[in-house]
Write a protein that holds these residues in place. Structure first.
Motif, PDB file in Angstrom:
ATOM      1  N   ASP A  16       0.810  -1.224   0.000  1.00 32.35           N
ATOM      2  CA  ASP A  16       0.000   0.000   0.000  1.00 32.35           C
ATOM      3  C   ASP A  16       0.842   1.272   0.000  1.00 32.35           C
ATOM      4  OD1 ASP A  16      -2.789  -1.211   0.291  1.00 32.35           O
ATOM      5  OD2 ASP A  16      -1.758  -2.090   1.998  1.00 32.35           O
ATOM      6  N   CYS A  17       1.971   1.233  -0.673  1.00 26.18           N
ATOM      7  CA  CYS A  17       2.840   2.411  -0.767  1.00 26.18           C
ATOM      8  C   CYS A  17       2.707   3.076  -2.134  1.00 26.18           C
ATOM      9  CB  CYS A  17       4.302   2.018  -0.560  1.00 26.18           C
ATOM     10  SG  CYS A  17       4.712   1.531   1.129  1.00 26.18           S
ATOM     11  N   LEU A  18       3.057   4.353  -2.174  1.00 30.80           N
ATOM     12  CA  LEU A  18       3.189   5.084  -3.429  1.00 30.80           C
ATOM     13  C   LEU A  18       4.610   5.616  -3.514  1.00 30.80           C
ATOM     14  CD1 LEU A  18       2.121   6.510  -6.014  1.00 30.80           C
ATOM     15  CD2 LEU A  18       1.613   8.478  -4.548  1.00 30.80           C
ATOM     16  N   ILE A  19       5.310   5.230  -4.576  1.00 30.75           N
ATOM     17  CA  ILE A  19       6.616   5.800  -4.890  1.00 30.75           C
ATOM     18  C   ILE A  19       6.375   6.779  -6.030  1.00 30.75           C
ATOM     19  CG2 ILE A  19       9.008   5.343  -5.491  1.00 30.75           C
ATOM     20  CD1 ILE A  19       8.076   3.966  -2.896  1.00 30.75           C
ATOM     21  N   SER A  79       3.169   4.023   3.081  1.00 29.47           N
ATOM     22  CA  SER A  79       3.993   5.228   2.988  1.00 29.47           C
ATOM     23  C   SER A  79       3.858   5.875   1.617  1.00 29.47           C
ATOM     24  CB  SER A  79       5.467   4.891   3.248  1.00 29.47           C
ATOM     25  OG  SER A  79       5.662   4.510   4.593  1.00 29.47           O
ATOM     26  N   ILE A  80       4.069   7.186   1.591  1.00 22.51           N
ATOM     27  CA  ILE A  80       4.067   7.952   0.350  1.00 22.51           C
ATOM     28  C   ILE A  80       5.430   8.614   0.196  1.00 22.51           C
ATOM     29  CG2 ILE A  80       3.086   9.928  -0.881  1.00 22.51           C
ATOM     30  CD1 ILE A  80       0.438   9.367   0.540  1.00 22.51           C
ATOM     31  N   ILE A  81       6.066   8.356  -0.930  1.00 23.37           N
ATOM     32  CA  ILE A  81       7.324   9.004  -1.278  1.00 23.37           C
ATOM     33  C   ILE A  81       7.009   9.967  -2.419  1.00 23.37           C
ATOM     34  CG2 ILE A  81       9.691   8.692  -2.047  1.00 23.37           C
ATOM     35  CD1 ILE A  81       9.007   7.392   0.705  1.00 23.37           C
ATOM     36  N   GLY A  82       7.159  11.249  -2.168  1.00 23.86           N
ATOM     37  CA  GLY A  82       6.751  12.252  -3.141  1.00 23.86           C
ATOM     38  C   GLY A  82       7.576  12.230  -4.414  1.00 23.86           C
ATOM     39  N   ALA A  83       7.007  12.803  -5.455  1.00 27.70           N
ATOM     40  CA  ALA A  83       7.669  12.862  -6.754  1.00 27.70           C
ATOM     41  C   ALA A  83       9.035  13.532  -6.634  1.00 27.70           C
ATOM     42  CB  ALA A  83       6.801  13.621  -7.748  1.00 27.70           C
ATOM     43  N   GLY A  84      10.025  12.932  -7.272  1.00 22.56           N
ATOM     44  CA  GLY A  84      11.361  13.500  -7.308  1.00 22.56           C
ATOM     45  C   GLY A  84      12.171  13.332  -6.041  1.00 22.56           C
ATOM     46  N   SER A  85      11.651  12.634  -5.053  1.00 21.51           N
ATOM     47  CA  SER A  85      12.374  12.466  -3.787  1.00 21.51           C
ATOM     48  C   SER A  85      13.599  11.572  -3.964  1.00 21.51           C
ATOM     49  CB  SER A  85      11.452  11.852  -2.729  1.00 21.51           C
ATOM     50  OG  SER A  85      10.379  12.710  -2.423  1.00 21.51           O
ATOM     51  N   LEU A  86      14.589  11.795  -3.100  1.00 18.29           N
ATOM     52  CA  LEU A  86      15.782  10.949  -3.052  1.00 18.29           C
ATOM     53  C   LEU A  86      15.846  10.339  -1.658  1.00 18.29           C
ATOM     54  CD1 LEU A  86      18.342   9.845  -4.301  1.00 18.29           C
ATOM     55  CD2 LEU A  86      19.505  11.980  -3.702  1.00 18.29           C
ATOM     56  N   ILE A  87      15.676   9.022  -1.588  1.00 22.59           N
ATOM     57  CA  ILE A  87      15.543   8.324  -0.307  1.00 22.59           C
ATOM     58  C   ILE A  87      16.852   7.596   0.007  1.00 22.59           C
ATOM     59  CG2 ILE A  87      14.202   6.646   1.002  1.00 22.59           C
ATOM     60  CD1 ILE A  87      12.695   9.222   0.204  1.00 22.59           C
ATOM     61  N   TYR A  88      17.507   8.052   1.080  1.00 25.39           N
ATOM     62  CA  TYR A  88      18.815   7.534   1.475  1.00 25.39           C
ATOM     63  C   TYR A  88      18.721   6.432   2.518  1.00 25.39           C
ATOM     64  CZ  TYR A  88      20.890  11.745  -0.636  1.00 25.39           C
ATOM     65  OH  TYR A  88      21.283  12.739  -1.497  1.00 25.39           O
ATOM     66  N   ARG A  89      17.697   6.494   3.376  1.00 30.17           N
ATOM     67  CA  ARG A  89      17.642   5.581   4.518  1.00 30.17           C
ATOM     68  C   ARG A  89      16.220   5.073   4.717  1.00 30.17           C
ATOM     69  NH1 ARG A  89      15.925   9.176   8.597  1.00 30.17           N
ATOM     70  NH2 ARG A  89      16.372  11.360   8.130  1.00 30.17           N
ATOM     71  N   ASP A  90      16.074   4.121   5.626  1.00 31.27           N
ATOM     72  CA  ASP A  90      14.794   3.444   5.826  1.00 31.27           C
ATOM     73  C   ASP A  90      13.684   4.433   6.182  1.00 31.27           C
ATOM     74  OD1 ASP A  90      16.198   1.155   5.359  1.00 31.27           O
ATOM     75  OD2 ASP A  90      15.976   0.319   7.373  1.00 31.27           O
ATOM     76  N   VAL A  91      12.467   4.060   5.781  1.00 30.44           N
ATOM     77  CA  VAL A  91      11.289   4.899   5.975  1.00 30.44           C
ATOM     78  C   VAL A  91      10.286   4.129   6.834  1.00 30.44           C
ATOM     79  CG1 VAL A  91       9.345   5.998   4.797  1.00 30.44           C
ATOM     80  CG2 VAL A  91      11.637   6.063   3.760  1.00 30.44           C
ATOM     81  N   PRO A  92       9.896   4.657   7.997  1.00 33.47           N
ATOM     82  CA  PRO A  92       8.919   3.950   8.840  1.00 33.47           C
ATOM     83  C   PRO A  92       7.547   3.859   8.167  1.00 33.47           C
ATOM     84  CG  PRO A  92      10.072   5.667  10.076  1.00 33.47           C
ATOM     85  CD  PRO A  92      10.395   5.885   8.633  1.00 33.47           C
ATOM     86  N   SER A  93       6.779   2.866   8.562  1.00 35.92           N
ATOM     87  CA  SER A  93       5.420   2.707   8.037  1.00 35.92           C
ATOM     88  C   SER A  93       4.598   3.966   8.269  1.00 35.92           C
ATOM     89  CB  SER A  93       4.733   1.521   8.716  1.00 35.92           C
ATOM     90  OG  SER A  93       5.381   0.316   8.394  1.00 35.92           O
ATOM     91  N   GLY A  94       3.743   4.275   7.303  1.00 35.94           N
ATOM     92  CA  GLY A  94       2.848   5.414   7.423  1.00 35.94           C
ATOM     93  C   GLY A  94       3.487   6.763   7.187  1.00 35.94           C
ATOM     94  N   SER A  95       4.710   6.776   6.677  1.00 36.42           N
ATOM     95  CA  SER A  95       5.415   8.045   6.466  1.00 36.42           C
ATOM     96  C   SER A  95       4.973   8.728   5.177  1.00 36.42           C
ATOM     97  CB  SER A  95       6.926   7.801   6.396  1.00 36.42           C
ATOM     98  OG  SER A  95       7.421   7.304   7.614  1.00 36.42           O
ATOM     99  N   LYS A  96       5.152  10.049   5.156  1.00 34.89           N
ATOM    100  CA  LYS A  96       4.986  10.848   3.946  1.00 34.89           C
ATOM    101  C   LYS A  96       6.250  11.686   3.801  1.00 34.89           C
ATOM    102  CE  LYS A  96      -0.057  11.126   4.231  1.00 34.89           C
ATOM    103  NZ  LYS A  96      -1.247  12.017   4.294  1.00 34.89           N
ATOM    104  N   ILE A  97       6.991  11.435   2.734  1.00 34.59           N
ATOM    105  CA  ILE A  97       8.273  12.107   2.547  1.00 34.59           C
ATOM    106  C   ILE A  97       8.265  12.814   1.198  1.00 34.59           C
ATOM    107  CG2 ILE A  97      10.758  11.776   2.244  1.00 34.59           C
ATOM    108  CD1 ILE A  97      10.608   9.518   4.236  1.00 34.59           C
ATOM    109  N   TYR A  98       8.586  14.092   1.242  1.00 34.89           N
ATOM    110  CA  TYR A  98       8.641  14.894   0.024  1.00 34.89           C
ATOM    111  C   TYR A  98      10.016  15.552  -0.050  1.00 34.89           C
ATOM    112  CZ  TYR A  98       3.636  14.167   0.335  1.00 34.89           C
ATOM    113  OH  TYR A  98       2.401  13.585   0.437  1.00 34.89           O
ATOM    114  N   GLY A  99      10.753  15.215  -1.077  1.00 35.82           N
ATOM    115  CA  GLY A  99      12.069  15.800  -1.274  1.00 35.82           C
ATOM    116  C   GLY A  99      13.204  14.854  -0.950  1.00 35.82           C
ATOM    117  N   GLY A 100      13.116  14.141   0.166  1.00 38.24           N
ATOM    118  CA  GLY A 100      14.165  13.196   0.522  1.00 38.24           C
ATOM    119  C   GLY A 100      14.325  13.071   2.019  1.00 38.24           C
ATOM    120  N   ASN A 101      15.260  12.213   2.446  1.00 42.48           N
ATOM    121  CA  ASN A 101      15.468  11.983   3.883  1.00 42.48           C
ATOM    122  C   ASN A 101      16.944  11.744   4.192  1.00 42.48           C
ATOM    123  OD1 ASN A 101      15.847   9.393   2.886  1.00 42.48           O
ATOM    124  ND2 ASN A 101      14.519   8.391   4.393  1.00 42.48           N
ATOM    125  N   ARG A 102      17.797  12.609   3.681  1.00 40.60           N
ATOM    126  CA  ARG A 102      19.238  12.464   3.916  1.00 40.60           C
ATOM    127  C   ARG A 102      19.531  12.479   5.423  1.00 40.60           C
ATOM    128  NH1 ARG A 102      24.078  13.368   1.190  1.00 40.60           N
ATOM    129  NH2 ARG A 102      23.026  14.139  -0.672  1.00 40.60           N
TER     130      ARG A 102
END
Length: 207
Positions: free
Chosen positions: A165-168, A184-207
């Motif tokens: 049930d994720c969106l990349i 979890s939702i990973i926003g358009a154009g994001s750069l994901i460096y490390r693990d993402v907890p369940s239910g997260s919404k990340i826009y841009g990245g998580n350096r």
């Protein structure tokens, strides 16, 4: 006659239809949608009925079906449709665009759509009802959970795990070995460096 039912007549349905035409296997397409859209058209096809028509279609011998509703913020609609379809006894088919490159060493569930120029590499596992959209790259030993949507142009490097049930989002990049928790939702154009907890919404990245 080889009929195919498409459940959902929105924008994603157009992409699915184009792949169906390119495959060339089905010679009858039946599109279902919400009541207010019945009688309208998707491409050259008239929307035939609603989910309430499923028992009638099953009685007429139709068996193959694909959920052609896309997903953005939530997969709840796709899940609800799937539950109704399963109760009727239909068979969920996989539709892979002829331009997609899918390793013989990948493991694929049911009801999966893989769009134009997508890549699914060796050792990848794609869960039921997942969408791997146009130009997405799912590298070696990835795991994509059920109902997750890997959007247009996304790049999942090796050994990435995406929960259900994720969106990349479009053109997102997930670096090797990262785990993304369910819902979890990973926003358009994001750069994901490390693990993402369940239910997260990340826009841009998580350096």
């Amino acid at each position: 006659m080889r009929p195919l039912i498409l459940a959902g007549g929105g924008g994603h349905c157009l992409s699915v239809l184009d792949t169906v035409h390119r495959i060339g296997y089905y010679d009858e397409i039946i599109i279902l949608d919400v009541a207010e859209r019945v009688g309208g058209t998707v491409s050259k096809y008239t929307i035939w009925g609603t989910e309430a028509s499923l028992p009638e279609l099953y009685g007429k011998g139709c068996r193959d079906i694909m959920i052609s509703v896309g997903s953005t913020a939530s997969t709840a609609v796709r899940r609800a449709i799937a539950e109704k379809i399963e109760r009727c006894g239909f068979s969920f088919v996989n539709l892979f665009d002829p331009s997609a490159v899918i390793s013989a060493e990948a493991t694929l569930g049911k009801g999966i759509f893989i769009g134009k120029n997508a890549v699914v590499n060796a050792g990848a596992v794609i869960g039921d009802m997942a969408i791997i959209n146009s130009g997405a790259i799912v590298e070696h030993n990835n795991f994509i959970g059920e109902y997750s949507h890997v959007s247009v142009g996304s790049v999942l490097c090796g050994d990435v795990e995406v929960g259900p049930d994720c969106l990349i989002g479009a053109n997102a990049t997930v670096l090797p070995g990262v785990h993304i928790g369910k819902n979890s939702i990973i926003g358009a154009g994001s750069l994901i460096y490390r693990d993402v907890p369940s239910g997260s919404k990340i826009y841009g990245g998580n350096r």
